[in-house]
Design an enzyme around this catalytic site. Sequence first.
Site, PDB file in Angstrom:
ATOM      1  N   ASP A  70       0.846  -1.185   0.000  1.00  0.00           N
ATOM      2  CA  ASP A  70       0.000   0.000   0.000  1.00  0.00           C
ATOM      3  C   ASP A  70       0.891   1.248   0.000  1.00  0.00           C
ATOM      4  O   ASP A  70       1.866   1.301   0.749  1.00  0.00           O
ATOM      5  CB  ASP A  70      -0.840  -0.045   1.290  1.00  0.00           C
ATOM      6  CG  ASP A  70      -1.985   0.937   1.242  1.00  0.00           C
ATOM      7  OD1 ASP A  70      -1.810   2.013   0.639  1.00  0.00           O
ATOM      8  OD2 ASP A  70      -3.053   0.620   1.805  1.00  0.00           O
ATOM      9  N   HIS A 120       4.174  13.334 -23.808  1.00  0.00           N
ATOM     10  CA  HIS A 120       4.856  12.460 -24.773  1.00  0.00           C
ATOM     11  C   HIS A 120       4.990  13.105 -26.153  1.00  0.00           C
ATOM     12  O   HIS A 120       5.803  12.684 -26.960  1.00  0.00           O
ATOM     13  CB  HIS A 120       4.214  11.071 -24.829  1.00  0.00           C
ATOM     14  CG  HIS A 120       2.973  10.983 -25.663  1.00  0.00           C
ATOM     15  ND1 HIS A 120       1.741  11.370 -25.214  1.00  0.00           N
ATOM     16  CD2 HIS A 120       2.773  10.551 -26.929  1.00  0.00           C
ATOM     17  CE1 HIS A 120       0.844  11.180 -26.163  1.00  0.00           C
ATOM     18  NE2 HIS A 120       1.436  10.680 -27.215  1.00  0.00           N
ATOM     19  N   LYS A 138       8.244  13.083 -29.355  1.00  0.00           N
ATOM     20  CA  LYS A 138       8.016  12.573 -30.713  1.00  0.00           C
ATOM     21  C   LYS A 138       9.090  13.094 -31.662  1.00  0.00           C
ATOM     22  O   LYS A 138       9.413  14.285 -31.643  1.00  0.00           O
ATOM     23  CB  LYS A 138       6.635  13.014 -31.221  1.00  0.00           C
ATOM     24  CG  LYS A 138       5.495  12.188 -30.648  1.00  0.00           C
ATOM     25  CD  LYS A 138       4.183  12.650 -31.255  1.00  0.00           C
ATOM     26  CE  LYS A 138       3.011  11.920 -30.664  1.00  0.00           C
ATOM     27  NZ  LYS A 138       2.625  10.711 -31.376  1.00  0.00           N
ATOM     28  N   GLU A 196      -8.246  11.998 -34.630  1.00  0.00           N
ATOM     29  CA  GLU A 196      -8.152  10.566 -34.336  1.00  0.00           C
ATOM     30  C   GLU A 196      -9.433   9.886 -34.792  1.00  0.00           C
ATOM     31  O   GLU A 196     -10.529  10.413 -34.551  1.00  0.00           O
ATOM     32  CB  GLU A 196      -7.968  10.335 -32.836  1.00  0.00           C
ATOM     33  CG  GLU A 196      -6.645  10.863 -32.307  1.00  0.00           C
ATOM     34  CD  GLU A 196      -6.486  10.613 -30.807  1.00  0.00           C
ATOM     35  OE1 GLU A 196      -5.743   9.706 -30.439  1.00  0.00           O
ATOM     36  OE2 GLU A 196      -7.133  11.325 -30.024  1.00  0.00           O
ATOM     37  N   ASP A 250      -7.594  16.772 -22.026  1.00  0.00           N
ATOM     38  CA  ASP A 250      -6.841  15.589 -22.459  1.00  0.00           C
ATOM     39  C   ASP A 250      -5.698  15.953 -23.412  1.00  0.00           C
ATOM     40  O   ASP A 250      -4.599  15.423 -23.281  1.00  0.00           O
ATOM     41  CB  ASP A 250      -7.813  14.607 -23.136  1.00  0.00           C
ATOM     42  CG  ASP A 250      -7.177  13.255 -23.438  1.00  0.00           C
ATOM     43  OD1 ASP A 250      -6.331  12.817 -22.642  1.00  0.00           O
ATOM     44  OD2 ASP A 250      -7.522  12.644 -24.464  1.00  0.00           O
ATOM     45  N   HIS A 287      -0.647  18.640 -25.212  1.00  0.00           N
ATOM     46  CA  HIS A 287       0.042  18.375 -26.484  1.00  0.00           C
ATOM     47  C   HIS A 287      -0.040  19.574 -27.436  1.00  0.00           C
ATOM     48  O   HIS A 287       0.953  19.950 -28.065  1.00  0.00           O
ATOM     49  CB  HIS A 287      -0.558  17.148 -27.183  1.00  0.00           C
ATOM     50  CG  HIS A 287      -0.570  15.910 -26.342  1.00  0.00           C
ATOM     51  ND1 HIS A 287       0.365  15.664 -25.370  1.00  0.00           N
ATOM     52  CD2 HIS A 287      -1.398  14.830 -26.328  1.00  0.00           C
ATOM     53  CE1 HIS A 287       0.111  14.486 -24.799  1.00  0.00           C
ATOM     54  NE2 HIS A 287      -0.956  13.974 -25.358  1.00  0.00           N
ATOM     55  N   LYS A 294     -11.970  13.180 -31.472  1.00  0.00           N
ATOM     56  CA  LYS A 294     -12.100  11.720 -31.608  1.00  0.00           C
ATOM     57  C   LYS A 294     -13.184  11.446 -32.652  1.00  0.00           C
ATOM     58  O   LYS A 294     -14.087  12.270 -32.861  1.00  0.00           O
ATOM     59  CB  LYS A 294     -12.562  11.109 -30.280  1.00  0.00           C
ATOM     60  CG  LYS A 294     -11.657  11.428 -29.079  1.00  0.00           C
ATOM     61  CD  LYS A 294     -10.505  10.483 -28.982  1.00  0.00           C
ATOM     62  CE  LYS A 294      -9.716  10.684 -27.713  1.00  0.00           C
ATOM     63  NZ  LYS A 294      -8.391  10.062 -27.755  1.00  0.00           N
TER      64      LYS A 294
HETATM   65  C1  BG6 Z   1      -2.965  10.964 -25.024  1.00  0.00           C
HETATM   66  C2  BG6 Z   1      -4.442  11.172 -24.846  1.00  0.00           C
HETATM   67  O1  BG6 Z   1      -2.240  11.857 -24.222  1.00  0.00           O
HETATM   68  O2  BG6 Z   1      -2.609  11.154 -26.380  1.00  0.00           O
HETATM   69  C3  BG6 Z   1      -5.224  10.249 -25.771  1.00  0.00           C
HETATM   70  O3  BG6 Z   1      -4.800  10.923 -23.496  1.00  0.00           O
HETATM   71  C4  BG6 Z   1      -4.744  10.383 -27.202  1.00  0.00           C
HETATM   72  O4  BG6 Z   1      -6.624  10.525 -25.689  1.00  0.00           O
HETATM   73  C5  BG6 Z   1      -3.225  10.247 -27.261  1.00  0.00           C
HETATM   74  O5  BG6 Z   1      -5.363   9.363 -27.971  1.00  0.00           O
HETATM   75  C6  BG6 Z   1      -2.703  10.490 -28.665  1.00  0.00           C
HETATM   76  O6  BG6 Z   1      -1.331  10.248 -28.710  1.00  0.00           O
HETATM   77  P1  BG6 Z   1      -0.616   9.797 -30.048  1.00  0.00           P
HETATM   78  O7  BG6 Z   1       0.825   9.640 -29.679  1.00  0.00           O
HETATM   79  O8  BG6 Z   1      -1.260   8.518 -30.461  1.00  0.00           O
HETATM   80  O9  BG6 Z   1      -0.852  10.901 -31.060  1.00  0.00           O
END
Ligand code: BG6
Length: 463
Positions: A85, A168, A172, A206, A225, A230, A315
């Site tokens: 825990d 992330h 890239k 997406e 999100d 991003h 989306k």
């Molecule tokens: C994430 C989001 O940070 O990035 C997701 O939470 C999204 O909703 C994703 O699908 C997209 O990342 P990538 O690298 O596939 O463009």
Amino acid sequence: MVDQADALVFFGATGDLAYKKIFPSLQSMIRHGRLNMPVIGVAKQGWNLEQFKARAKASLEEHGGGADPEALKKLFSLLKYVDGDYKSPETFQELRRTLDGAKHPMHYLAIPPSMFATVGEGLAKSQCNQGARIVVEKPFGRSLASARELNATLREYFPEDAIFRIDHYLGKEPVQSLLYSRFANAVLEPLWNRNYVGSVQITMAETIGVLGRGRFYEEAGAIRDVLQNHMMQLIACLTMEPPAGEGEPLRDERAKALTLVRTLTPADVVRGQFAGYREEKGVAKDSTVETFVAARLFIDSWRWAGVPFYLRVGKCLPVSCTEIIVDFKKPPQRVFREANAGRPNHIRFRVSPEVVLAMGVRVKKIGEALEGTSVELIAQRHPHDEMEPYERLLLDAAAGKSDFFAREDQVEEAWRIVDPILGNATPVESYAPGTWGPTQGQSLLTDGSTWHDPRDEPEDPDA
Ligand code: BG6
């Protein structure tokens, strides 16, 4: 000289992020000969090391392109597991023993932000934070106020230069390539401003919906999100001033770029929700959470004053693609009488699924008339990213290289920009899956331009 991490600890080791992203990155690091430190998973699952290894293997089979027997052998030799825990001091005592004298552990929090304080305190009380680095994941807060609180919490246990916030997108290849192209070429710089640029568009489309993550998505929505993180990173990389060099100056300029972005207001935003979202598991029947957002923003700087930046994320759109288009102004005089003078020059950075850097120009059609056509000069095209962002970022964090991590001030600026448009500040419009979002999105384009819908790329003949 920054010390290399000598142990990787990840909290939330039995969770989704570890399963989908971390184990595959570890396998890839091993294949590249880059992973030689113990990897300690921590979770409260009642598991033993064998069960943990089985989870790692399943992750590689499902998300790592298959488990490579050699890499798996090496991974198994590095894996350790602590079950317990996060609220219990014994868990951290056990972690300390398992660290076995490591001097610079790197703690990766693949856990909900609500647990950060508990884990931070546990690490501090057990002295596992000494000489350590901490890596955290988005969502980094839910609003400006909560991001500030979260930053303050982390700062109680770690100095800012030991905190690595992952976005992330910064890991890239094409995003780093965008930065490189901007500052390794002299020809772009004279054009990169309000005198030549008419408008900029960024689309992150997406085809997928929320993939069973309805409960998570209800708490997030497209603004939290991806727009806040991003998209703001892309804006920063596109619009920042030349940094004094690599390292902290890169972060200084990215953070400064966001301070100049005007705070969004409801009039700058159109939110959409794909039809059928409310039927997803974990989604409220009357949900007003957006799965699409379009926004128009301005940057109050000498370089960018008056240039509209149009952003779209969503989306269930027709293609999966992230693309930046920088549209240049028309030539000041119309010299040729051609009926269709076409689109003015542009630069196109494709961020995914492939890496593309192209410049759109007009050329004369072969023949008698002084008429032209638009073509693209492709400077770079690569079918995919050689290294997954998580692998790149984990290696950077292990080496103490923070160039491509978000800094506290930058994260807070990004929240400041979106804060007034969170929640139900604007109505949510329905759109049919497979379309480019609600038609109201068109009304944001006030300079006469239209949205450039990214298309599937033709096959790269050189690939
Ligand atoms: C994430 C989001 O940070 O990035 C997701 O939470 C999204 O909703 C994703 O699908 C997209 O990342 P990538 O690298 O596939 O463009």
